[in-house]
Write an enzyme that holds these catalytic residues in place. Structure first.
Site, PDB file in Angstrom:
ATOM      1  N   HIS A  72       0.846  -1.200   0.000  1.00 39.20           N
ATOM      2  CA  HIS A  72       0.000   0.000   0.000  1.00 39.20           C
ATOM      3  C   HIS A  72       0.879   1.246   0.000  1.00 39.20           C
ATOM      4  CE1 HIS A  72      -4.208  -1.573   1.246  1.00 39.20           C
ATOM      5  NE2 HIS A  72      -3.583  -2.440   0.468  1.00 39.20           N
ATOM      6  N   TYR A 200      -9.509   5.632   6.846  1.00 40.18           N
ATOM      7  CA  TYR A 200      -9.716   6.011   8.252  1.00 40.18           C
ATOM      8  C   TYR A 200     -10.754   7.125   8.263  1.00 40.18           C
ATOM      9  CZ  TYR A 200      -5.476   3.460   9.662  1.00 40.18           C
ATOM     10  OH  TYR A 200      -4.538   2.483   9.929  1.00 40.18           O
ATOM     11  N   PRO A 292      -5.239   0.498  18.457  1.00 41.68           N
ATOM     12  CA  PRO A 292      -4.945  -0.031  17.115  1.00 41.68           C
ATOM     13  C   PRO A 292      -4.930   1.018  16.005  1.00 41.68           C
ATOM     14  CG  PRO A 292      -7.179  -0.584  17.774  1.00 41.68           C
ATOM     15  CD  PRO A 292      -6.540   0.037  18.960  1.00 41.68           C
ATOM     16  N   LYS A 296       0.269  -0.204  15.088  1.00 45.49           N
ATOM     17  CA  LYS A 296       1.653  -0.338  15.535  1.00 45.49           C
ATOM     18  C   LYS A 296       1.927  -1.559  16.426  1.00 45.49           C
ATOM     19  CE  LYS A 296       3.575   3.045  13.465  1.00 45.49           C
ATOM     20  NZ  LYS A 296       3.625   2.496  12.114  1.00 45.49           N
ATOM     21  N   TYR A 384       3.653   6.400  10.129  1.00 47.44           N
ATOM     22  CA  TYR A 384       2.816   5.272   9.726  1.00 47.44           C
ATOM     23  C   TYR A 384       3.660   4.172   9.077  1.00 47.44           C
ATOM     24  CZ  TYR A 384      -1.461   2.840   8.455  1.00 47.44           C
ATOM     25  OH  TYR A 384      -2.461   1.896   8.364  1.00 47.44           O
TER      26      TYR A 384
HETATM   27  C1  PHB Z   1      -6.654  -4.172  10.390  1.00 44.99           C
HETATM   28  O1  PHB Z   1      -6.609  -4.441   9.180  1.00 44.99           O
HETATM   29  O2  PHB Z   1      -7.103  -4.986  11.198  1.00 44.99           O
HETATM   30  C2  PHB Z   1      -6.181  -2.853  10.857  1.00 44.99           C
HETATM   31  C3  PHB Z   1      -5.578  -1.994   9.956  1.00 44.99           C
HETATM   32  C4  PHB Z   1      -5.137  -0.757  10.374  1.00 44.99           C
HETATM   33  C5  PHB Z   1      -5.315  -0.379  11.682  1.00 44.99           C
HETATM   34  C6  PHB Z   1      -5.892  -1.248  12.605  1.00 44.99           C
HETATM   35  C7  PHB Z   1      -6.337  -2.486  12.179  1.00 44.99           C
HETATM   36  O3  PHB Z   1      -4.908   0.856  12.079  1.00 44.99           O
END
Ligand code: PHB
Ligand code: APR
Length: 389
Positions: A72, A200, A292, A296, A384
């Protein structure tokens, strides 16, 4: 039984440490209180930094991740119904790999089985002894029989609820913690992801995240109340609520389907200091928890294990304790930066129940600033994709 390093916990931290040590000829035994199937049944995040991917390669378990993982180059931030792209490759020079933690765990378990190293599953009531002397011991019970392992070092990789951190003498460890007043409801489904990149979403009804495991498997999250249980959320209710939080284009494109897993997780920031007491070391979730939002958790586990394995390898190869002596300080410096980033992403994107009107104005301004300033985006991107080791 005798080994060089006794590892408590067969999550990603313990398995990765075991694999790195085994590859350097350092004998180790892993004790895990659950079954292998239970460990593999846990659904966790799925974004891997390049540096963590390099550690998985070094451990000899990166092949499937490199083949099946999705690269990505950016991510999307959505608020006020509009999406904005953060270009990781342009701003921070590298992408991230989207590959489920469950798959990494499976790859690690297979590599361990192939190496012939010992993992004791369903090892109950592990207790840690004499780690302030030069002959630490670990006792446990299995099938109603008592066992004892004598070792040089104990690596506490047993997660937030494990026994290792609790075995530090009173006063030898300090905890720093923030608990957030909301949770994440996650849903996994065999449906194509709504977007090629993660989205997000900041929304007045609460945060949402569109993620994925592959081109055919999606992972979605909704900010929910801590009073909610999964039984309160039928699949239909989940999809309806997600649609309300999406932008128009994503709402029109969303493919819904039966959930194959649904769970609620609380959000917490936590760090224990220091990570070492004599011959006992902590790594991964045993030492710290991040919410989450910044993805990280697994990545920090990988950097801890990288530093700890370096220290142990140096000890056995050169007889030098220098790397072990530096472990706690080195690991904590990176941990706190990831804690800061995860806290920042969390407070930026969630609906904060205690926020005043002033707080909400500032939050909105922070989002506007992020999507309008290259400097702000660069800061987000470099964190990130992962700060250097
Ligand atoms: C996930 O794919 O489970 C996931 C991805 C990004 C995040 C948290 C969880 O920030
Ligand atoms: N004895 C033996 N094993 C134990 C004990 C104990 N007393 N207590 C806990 N364990 C095991 C758990 O069953 C679990 O399998 O330790 C393991 C810890 O694994 P994780 O909780 O996955 O922690 P870690 O390996 O540090 O992984 C960090 O994975 O958990 C996610 O969000 C976390 O992404 C992060 C990463």
């Amino acid at each position: 039984m005798r080994t060089q390093v006794a590892i408590i916990g067969a999550g990603p931290s313990g398995l990765l440490l075991g694999q790195l040590l085994t590859r350097h000829g350092i004998d180790n035994i892993i004790l895990e209180n659950r079954s292998a199937d239970y460990v593999l049944g846990r659904i966790r995040a799925g974004v891997i930094e390049q540096s963590a991917a390099d550690v998985f390669d070094e451990a000899g378990v990166g092949a499937r991740m490199r083949k099946e993982g999705l690269l990505h180059d950016g991510t999307q931030i959505c608020f006020d119904g509009r999406r904005h792209r953060i270009d990781f490759r342009a701003l921070a020079g590298k992408p991230v790999i989207v590959y489920g933690q469950t798959e990494i765990t499976r790859d690690l378990m297979e590599a361990r089985a192939a190496s012939g190293a010992t993992t004791v599953y369903e090892a109950l009531d592990a207790s840690l002894h004499d780690f302030s002397g030069d002959k630490p011991r670990v006792r446990y019970r299995k099938n109603d029989q008592d066992f004892e392992i004598e070792c040089d070092f104990i690596a506490g990789c047993d997660g937030f609820h494990g026994v290792s951190r609790q075995s530090f003498p009173a006063g030898a460890i300090r905890n720093f913690e923030r608990v957030y007043p909301f949770g994440w409801l996650g849903l996994l489904s065999d449906t194509p992801p709504v977007s090629e990149e993660l989205i997000y979403i900041h929304h007045e009804r609460g945060f949402a995240l569109c993620s994925m495991r592959s081109h055919t498997r999606s992972r979605y999250y909704l900010q929910c109340s801590l009073a909610d249980g999964v039984e309160d959320w039928s699949d239909d209710r989940f999809w309806e609520e997600l649609k309300r939080r999406l932008d128009d284009e994503a709402r029109a494109k969303l493919v819904t389907g039966r959930s194959i897993e649904k769970s609620i997780a609380p959000l917490r920031s936590f760090v224990a200091e220091p990570l070492r007491h004599d011959r006992l070391f902590l790594a991964g979730d045993a030492a710290h928890i991040v919410p989450p939002t910044g993805a990280k958790g697994l990545n920090l586990a990988a950097s801890d294990v990288h530093y700890l394995s370096e220290g142990l390898i140096e000890f056995y190869r050169k007889g030098s304790p220098a790397g072990l002596d530096r472990y706690s300080e080195r690991a904590l410096a990176r941990i706190w930066k990831a804690e800061r980033f995860s806290w920042w992403m969390t407070t930026l994107l969630h609906k904060l129940p205690d926020a005043s009107d002033f707080d909400r104005k500032l939050q909105h301004t922070e989002l506007e600033y992020l999507v309008s300033s290259e400097a702000a985006q660069k800061s987000m991107a470099e964190n990130y994709v992962g700060l250097p080791y």
